[in-house]
Scaffold this motif. Structure first.
Motif, PDB file in Angstrom:
ATOM      1  N   GLN A 103       0.821  -1.212   0.000  1.00 45.82           N
ATOM      2  CA  GLN A 103       0.000   0.000   0.000  1.00 45.82           C
ATOM      3  C   GLN A 103       0.847   1.251   0.000  1.00 45.82           C
ATOM      4  O   GLN A 103       0.553   2.225  -0.711  1.00 45.82           O
ATOM      5  N   ASP A 104       1.922   1.264   0.787  1.00 46.29           N
ATOM      6  CA  ASP A 104       2.784   2.443   0.858  1.00 46.29           C
ATOM      7  C   ASP A 104       3.521   2.665  -0.463  1.00 46.29           C
ATOM      8  O   ASP A 104       3.681   3.806  -0.910  1.00 46.29           O
ATOM      9  N   TYR A 105       3.982   1.584  -1.073  1.00 51.64           N
ATOM     10  CA  TYR A 105       4.670   1.699  -2.364  1.00 51.64           C
ATOM     11  C   TYR A 105       3.711   2.246  -3.421  1.00 51.64           C
ATOM     12  O   TYR A 105       4.066   3.140  -4.195  1.00 51.64           O
ATOM     13  N   TYR A 106       2.489   1.747  -3.431  1.00 54.52           N
ATOM     14  CA  TYR A 106       1.493   2.271  -4.374  1.00 54.52           C
ATOM     15  C   TYR A 106       1.167   3.732  -4.072  1.00 54.52           C
ATOM     16  O   TYR A 106       0.967   4.536  -4.986  1.00 54.52           O
ATOM     17  N   ARG A 148       0.998   6.849  -6.606  1.00 54.11           N
ATOM     18  CA  ARG A 148      -0.207   7.671  -6.797  1.00 54.11           C
ATOM     19  C   ARG A 148       0.142   9.154  -6.676  1.00 54.11           C
ATOM     20  O   ARG A 148      -0.361   9.984  -7.453  1.00 54.11           O
ATOM     21  N   ALA A 149       1.029   9.488  -5.727  1.00 54.36           N
ATOM     22  CA  ALA A 149       1.483  10.873  -5.607  1.00 54.36           C
ATOM     23  C   ALA A 149       2.250  11.295  -6.849  1.00 54.36           C
ATOM     24  O   ALA A 149       2.090  12.419  -7.355  1.00 54.36           O
ATOM     25  N   ALA A 150       3.085  10.392  -7.362  1.00 58.39           N
ATOM     26  CA  ALA A 150       3.823  10.691  -8.585  1.00 58.39           C
ATOM     27  C   ALA A 150       2.866  10.911  -9.750  1.00 58.39           C
ATOM     28  O   ALA A 150       3.073  11.801 -10.588  1.00 58.39           O
ATOM     29  N   GLY A 151       1.801  10.105  -9.806  1.00 60.40           N
ATOM     30  CA  GLY A 151       0.816  10.271 -10.869  1.00 60.40           C
ATOM     31  C   GLY A 151       0.170  11.636 -10.841  1.00 60.40           C
ATOM     32  O   GLY A 151      -0.045  12.269 -11.896  1.00 60.40           O
ATOM     33  N   ALA A 152      -0.148  12.126  -9.637  1.00 58.81           N
ATOM     34  CA  ALA A 152      -0.733  13.458  -9.516  1.00 58.81           C
ATOM     35  C   ALA A 152       0.233  14.516 -10.030  1.00 58.81           C
ATOM     36  O   ALA A 152      -0.160  15.467 -10.725  1.00 58.81           O
ATOM     37  N   MET A 153       1.539  14.359  -9.714  1.00 59.33           N
ATOM     38  CA  MET A 153       2.521  15.335 -10.171  1.00 59.33           C
ATOM     39  C   MET A 153       2.813  15.203 -11.664  1.00 59.33           C
ATOM     40  O   MET A 153       3.325  16.136 -12.286  1.00 59.33           O
ATOM     41  N   LEU A 154       2.480  14.056 -12.243  1.00 58.25           N
ATOM     42  CA  LEU A 154       2.608  13.891 -13.691  1.00 58.25           C
ATOM     43  C   LEU A 154       1.438  14.512 -14.444  1.00 58.25           C
ATOM     44  O   LEU A 154       1.416  14.491 -15.675  1.00 58.25           O
ATOM     45  N   GLY A 155       0.482  15.044 -13.711  1.00 59.26           N
ATOM     46  CA  GLY A 155      -0.649  15.688 -14.348  1.00 59.26           C
ATOM     47  C   GLY A 155      -1.831  14.775 -14.596  1.00 59.26           C
ATOM     48  O   GLY A 155      -2.790  15.164 -15.276  1.00 59.26           O
ATOM     49  N   ILE A 156      -1.826  13.561 -14.036  1.00 58.03           N
ATOM     50  CA  ILE A 156      -2.958  12.657 -14.199  1.00 58.03           C
ATOM     51  C   ILE A 156      -4.074  13.113 -13.268  1.00 58.03           C
ATOM     52  O   ILE A 156      -3.834  13.322 -12.075  1.00 58.03           O
ATOM     53  N   PRO A 157      -5.289  13.277 -13.756  1.00 59.78           N
ATOM     54  CA  PRO A 157      -6.395  13.697 -12.881  1.00 59.78           C
ATOM     55  C   PRO A 157      -6.589  12.730 -11.728  1.00 59.78           C
ATOM     56  O   PRO A 157      -6.453  11.509 -11.887  1.00 59.78           O
ATOM     57  N   ALA A 158      -6.895  13.256 -10.552  1.00 62.97           N
ATOM     58  CA  ALA A 158      -7.039  12.427  -9.356  1.00 62.97           C
ATOM     59  C   ALA A 158      -8.086  11.339  -9.542  1.00 62.97           C
ATOM     60  O   ALA A 158      -7.915  10.208  -9.064  1.00 62.97           O
ATOM     61  N   GLU A 159      -9.164  11.657 -10.253  1.00 63.36           N
ATOM     62  CA  GLU A 159     -10.243  10.683 -10.407  1.00 63.36           C
ATOM     63  C   GLU A 159      -9.850   9.520 -11.330  1.00 63.36           C
ATOM     64  O   GLU A 159     -10.546   8.505 -11.381  1.00 63.36           O
ATOM     65  N   ALA A 160      -8.728   9.648 -12.048  1.00 62.68           N
ATOM     66  CA  ALA A 160      -8.295   8.585 -12.959  1.00 62.68           C
ATOM     67  C   ALA A 160      -7.420   7.551 -12.275  1.00 62.68           C
ATOM     68  O   ALA A 160      -7.187   6.475 -12.829  1.00 62.68           O
TER      69      ALA A 160
END
Length: 385
Positions: free
Chosen positions: A212-215, A219-231
């Protein structure tokens, strides 16, 4: 949980912030200038270079903060997990995650058109550096180096989109946007939940909290990559479901994927002297990825090496169970991972300077535990991207 229609819509979405910056740089012929300056922009707390054009500076300011929901304690726990098991993460990323990326036909085609079929070392080196910087101590804070890494990654992806579309070799109406948000979500799940699944397949013990922590960091990296939170699913349970029902469901054979896989196998077979051990690399891939994916990518199936790797997997399980109490078990597991990563770096250089560099804090922790992943001469020559 994102529904199928919403996920399909991501195929036609790029990264508006980064795309606008790249379009401006291309139009004003300033790409080379910016590349030269950003080559030296590497640390989170490093001032934004004054000589950068206004649009680039504005982009870096707008994208330099992690999402407000990031909890430092969870990032710290993920860091401790990587200190303990980073070698195994690197192994599965190498033998499994890269092949799964190639099993995505659209992504394999984009890689082929961008880098060519004979450059797996570039993709692997860049991915490894991204993960190393992401998993460093306080990756999003002072002393880390992940923020510039992720900002430059966004600009690289935007450049790929711009030039592939401009080349006329990419049909947006039929295939969506290259390196789209859907591709980014897929890659995030491949490098997070699928890597953990691969580790467990080869007998590496990963607790549910560690998974869970690794994921969470991804997920934080995804947000900084510009991926919408809902995706991006918030829970790892939903992430696993999306990975299985949508991402893995899109895997299939393609000529580009097969050739990319062959070149990657050739790259790693070069780590072993002579021809005797050539089959072990394919056997390790087949141990980590889904058998159907391995068949699609035409990974050779050697019964002899398959049995040998299977025995090795059972041995790893035994060693893992005794690792906390056995110094010998710890040494065997960690040195095996160190040999893989260290050898990978030497092979990836092809006689040139490598972009793969271990963050100082990880290097110090690994060396203190007797787990240094790189020989000193390689570490000294390496420079962060």
């Amino acid at each position: 949980m994102i529904d199928a229609a919403a996920f399909e819509a991501l195929k036609f979405q790029g990264d508006p912030l980064a795309d606008a910056v790249v379009a401006d740089l291309v139009a004003t012929n300033r790409v080379d200038l910016v590349n030269e300056v950003l080559e030296h922009f590497r640390a989170n707390d490093q001032p934004i270079p004054e000589q950068l054009p206004g649009p680039v500076r504005e982009f870096l300011v707008a994208t330099d903060a992690p999402p407000a929901w990031v909890e430092p304690d969870r990032i710290a726990r993920a860091y401790d997990f990587f200190v303990d098991d980073g070698m195994h993460v690197a192994s599965v990323l190498t033998f499994g995650a890269m092949i799964n990326c190639y099993a995505h036909a659209r992504g394999a085609r984009a890689l082929t058109l961008t880098h060519g079929l004979d450059q797996p070392q570039r993709r692997l080196s860049e991915t490894s550096q991204f993960v190393m910087n992401m998993m460093g101590r306080d990756a999003f804070g002072s002393g880390g180096s992940f923020v510039p890494t992720i900002q430059k990654t966004r600009l690289i992806h935007a450049a790929v989109r711009h030039f592939l579309i401009a080349s006329g070799r990419w049909d947006v109406e039929a295939d969506g946007v290259p390196v789209c948000r859907q591709d980014m979500v897929g890659a995030l799940l491949i490098f997070s939940v699928q890597v953990v699944e691969g580790m467990r397949r080869i007998g590496i013990s990963v607790t549910e909290q560690e998974a869970q922590d690794y994921y969470y960091v991804w997920r934080a990296a995804g947000a900084m990559l510009g991926i919408p939170a809902e995706a991006v699913p918030e829970s790892i349970e939903d992430a696993r479901e999306l990975s299985a029902t949508v991402v893995e469901a899109a895997y299939g054979p393609s000529p580009e994927g097969v050739v990319l896989t062959r070149h990657l196998l050739d790259l790693y077979e070069g780590l072993f002297p002579g021809k005797l051990f050539d089959g072990i690399v394919a056997a390790m891939v087949r141990q980590v990825v889904n058998p159907e994916v391995a068949d699609w990518m035409q990974v050779p199936d050697s019964r002899g090496w398959g049995r040998a790797v299977g025995v090795g997997t059972r041995l790893v399980r035994l060693l893992e169970r005794s690792e906390d109490s056995s110094a010998l078990a710890t040494t065997i597991l960690d040195r095996a991972g160190a040999l893989l990563l260290g050898g990978s770096v030497r092979n990836l250089t092809n006689g040139q300077s490598t972009t793969l560099s271990i963050p100082t804090d990880l290097r110090e922790r690994w060396e203190a535990a007797g787990r240094s992943p790189l020989p000193p001469e390689v570490g000294a020559a390496a420079e962060p991207r």
